[in-house]
Enzyme design. Structure first.
Site, PDB file in Angstrom:
ATOM      1  N   THR A  42       0.808  -1.219   0.000  1.00 31.97           N
ATOM      2  CA  THR A  42       0.000   0.000   0.000  1.00 31.97           C
ATOM      3  C   THR A  42       0.844   1.272   0.000  1.00 31.97           C
ATOM      4  O   THR A  42       0.466   2.269  -0.609  1.00 31.97           O
ATOM      5  CB  THR A  42      -0.956  -0.001   1.214  1.00 31.97           C
ATOM      6  N   ILE A  48      -2.593   5.112  -8.460  1.00 34.31           N
ATOM      7  CA  ILE A  48      -3.511   5.419  -9.565  1.00 34.31           C
ATOM      8  C   ILE A  48      -4.900   4.852  -9.271  1.00 34.31           C
ATOM      9  O   ILE A  48      -5.041   3.688  -8.884  1.00 34.31           O
ATOM     10  CB  ILE A  48      -3.009   4.822 -10.897  1.00 34.31           C
ATOM     11  N   HIS A  50      -7.586   3.710 -11.417  1.00 29.77           N
ATOM     12  CA  HIS A  50      -7.755   3.371 -12.829  1.00 29.77           C
ATOM     13  C   HIS A  50      -9.210   3.542 -13.260  1.00 29.77           C
ATOM     14  O   HIS A  50     -10.142   3.259 -12.493  1.00 29.77           O
ATOM     15  CB  HIS A  50      -7.316   1.926 -13.085  1.00 29.77           C
ATOM     16  N   ARG A 320       4.409  -6.488  -5.476  1.00 30.97           N
ATOM     17  CA  ARG A 320       3.019  -6.738  -5.844  1.00 30.97           C
ATOM     18  C   ARG A 320       2.638  -8.191  -5.538  1.00 30.97           C
ATOM     19  O   ARG A 320       3.444  -9.101  -5.714  1.00 30.97           O
ATOM     20  CB  ARG A 320       2.796  -6.487  -7.342  1.00 30.97           C
TER      21      ARG A 320
END
Length: 483
Positions: A42, A48, A50, A320
């Site tokens: 985080t 972004i 999206h 990620r």
């Protein structure tokens, strides 16, 4: 202690779920392995929101991205989270890319994304004059934006705690075992005992696994492995305010190899962010490499040839939670009633977080959780950001509280009053970076070189000894001794 729901992990997904559950008469606890919220993926991503044209139609990614971006404006306004609705470009550089842009536009229509159009080179240059002359077309999605991800996570978590949710930090889950429901809540048929590495125990009828890159390991404590997290490291440049304005929208290149690729984008704090790359790595490997940064620099200049990366004030990396599945893994574990996975939450996970709470509530109800809405729920939050005030407001604030007249962080014009407010917040910071995440002190050009000693002194004024002061995570001690 016994709870209705235990949430493992307080990144933006776990915090968003806690926020939603705090609207109901439930006894909920968040179990966070680190000493603060927003300590994993985080705090180290592109930030972004999206528009939602990219995910495969019908997937959980597509559904939750579309819902999340729809909910985001209202939630950011109520929770006072910094956000800018910039719009985004996906840029094509050849005929093959032109086809991809058209495909993304068509996918966006299937995902019911509004305010999209395909631009030609002259239209692109009119809106973004610093983009490459080699760009042949671009998908313009006007509903995309940029948000402060750690401030969003804090807003969700603080509001949840304000509404009765408990937060246990430094609770690294070591084991989970099924126990007789009589040891928890007799009205439910399932119960779990969750134990930390330090031996602290929590009982809960329902469990949400929002453990990020460690979600597969948490899952394996209650069931056979059904997926695996394959972590991917993304590195970034963060540029000084001096670079602000070189682009005014989020600039993507056409996606490849399952990633959205290197972007150049404004941040909600008026910096420019550049990155990330994507490299398979270990779950805790956030090292920055010259090879990765050189790769990012090359691709960034493909989009924005005039970008000056010597204006970088910080390089960082985030990991990620890619998984062996091609979608978010959001479901009740079949052999473990009441245990629900929120795993593989990679991009567009931040965008989808605004809708994650609703998704969790639906699954919990389906699993048997009884819910009753609270008669009183605090759904707003307000922060003082001194540099955003008018001159008259600043004068009045200083008159009311002189600590707002003492600037501690000169780069970002953050006052002592703002730092004291952070130290008095409902989820108190315990490190220098914890204060940075709450009020932006140390985020500027000198990266805390000027203000860190004063921040450390303020932490000590609030009860920490000098040898307890950490930069960020547990073990990151700063001061070795007194002179």
């Amino acid at each position: 202690m016994s709870y209705d729901v235990a949430i493992i992990g307080c990144g933006v997904t776990g915090a968003a779920i806690a926020f939603e559950l705090s609207k109901y008469n439930l006894k909920t606890v968040i179990l966070e392995a680190e000493n603060d919220v927003a300590s994993g993926t985080t705090k180290a991503n592109s930030g972004i929101i999206h528009a939602g044209y990219d995910p495969r139609p019908g997937s959980l990614m597509a559904i939750l991205n579309a819902l999340g971006s729809e909910y985001a404006p209202e939630l950011c306004r109520k929770l006072d989270v910094p956000v800018k609705w910039t719009g985004s470009f996906v840029c094509a550089f050849d005929k093959k890319d032109d086809v991809t842009v058209k495909e993304l536009y068509g996918r966006g229509l299937k995902n019911r994304i509004s305010q999209m159009e395909i631009l030609n080179p002259s239209q692109i240059k009119k809106l973004e004059p610093n983009l490459s002359d080699k760009i042949t077309s671009a998908l313009y999605a006007k509903t995309a934006g940029v948000v402060s991800p750690w401030e969003l996570c804090l807003a969700f978590a603080e509001t949840a705690v304000l509404n009765g949710t408990e937060l246990k930090r430094n609770f690294k889950v070591n084991s989970i075992k099924k126990i007789p429901c009589e040891q928890c809540n007799k009205e439910y048929k399932n119960a779990y005992e969750i134990t930390s590495g330090k031996g602290e125990k929590v009982n809960a009828s329902f469990v949400i696994n929002a453990a990020g890159v460690y979600a597969d390991e948490i899952h394996s404590l209650v069931a056979k492995p059904s997926y695996k997290i394959k972590p991917s490291r993304g590195q970034y440049f963060l540029l000084d305010h001096e670079a602000s304005g070189i682009v005014n929208r989020v600039i993507f290149q056409c996606p490849s190899n399952g990633t959205k690729g290197v972007l150049v984008a404004p941040t909600c704090h008026d910096n420019i962010i550049v990155g990330p790359d994507a490299e398979a790595t270990e779950k805790d490997d956030i090292a920055v490499t010259s090879q990765g940064l050189n790769y990012i620099a090359e691709l960034a200049k493909k989009s924005v040839p005039s970008i000056d990366l010597s204006l970088s004030i910080r390089n960082f990396a985030g990991v990620r939670a890619n998984s062996t599945k091609d979608d978010f893994i959001i479901r009740e574990v079949p052999e473990s009633k009441g245990f629900i996975d929120f795993a593989g939450i990679k991009s567009p996970g931040l965008s989808a977080s605004f809708a994650m709470g609703e998704a969790a509530l639906m699954l919990l109800e389906k699993a048997g959780l009884h819910i009753e809405q609270k008669k009183r729920f605090i759904d707003t939050r307000k922060k003082i950001r001194f540099k955003e005030l008018s001159e008259q407001e600043k004068k009045q604030l200083i008159k009311d509280n002189y600590t707002y007249g003492r600037v501690v962080c000169r780069c970002e014009t953050i006052t002592e009053g703002e730092i004291l407010a952070a130290l008095n917040s409902i989820i108190k910071p315990v490190s220098v970076d914890g204060i940075k995440r709450r009020c932006n002190a140390g985020m500027g050009r000198c990266q805390g070189g000027f203000c860190s000693p004063r921040v450390i002194k303020l932490l000590m004024d609030f009860g920490l000894e000098y040898d307890e002061i950490m930069q960020d995570k547990n073990g990151s001690y700063i001061i070795a001794g007194e002179l």
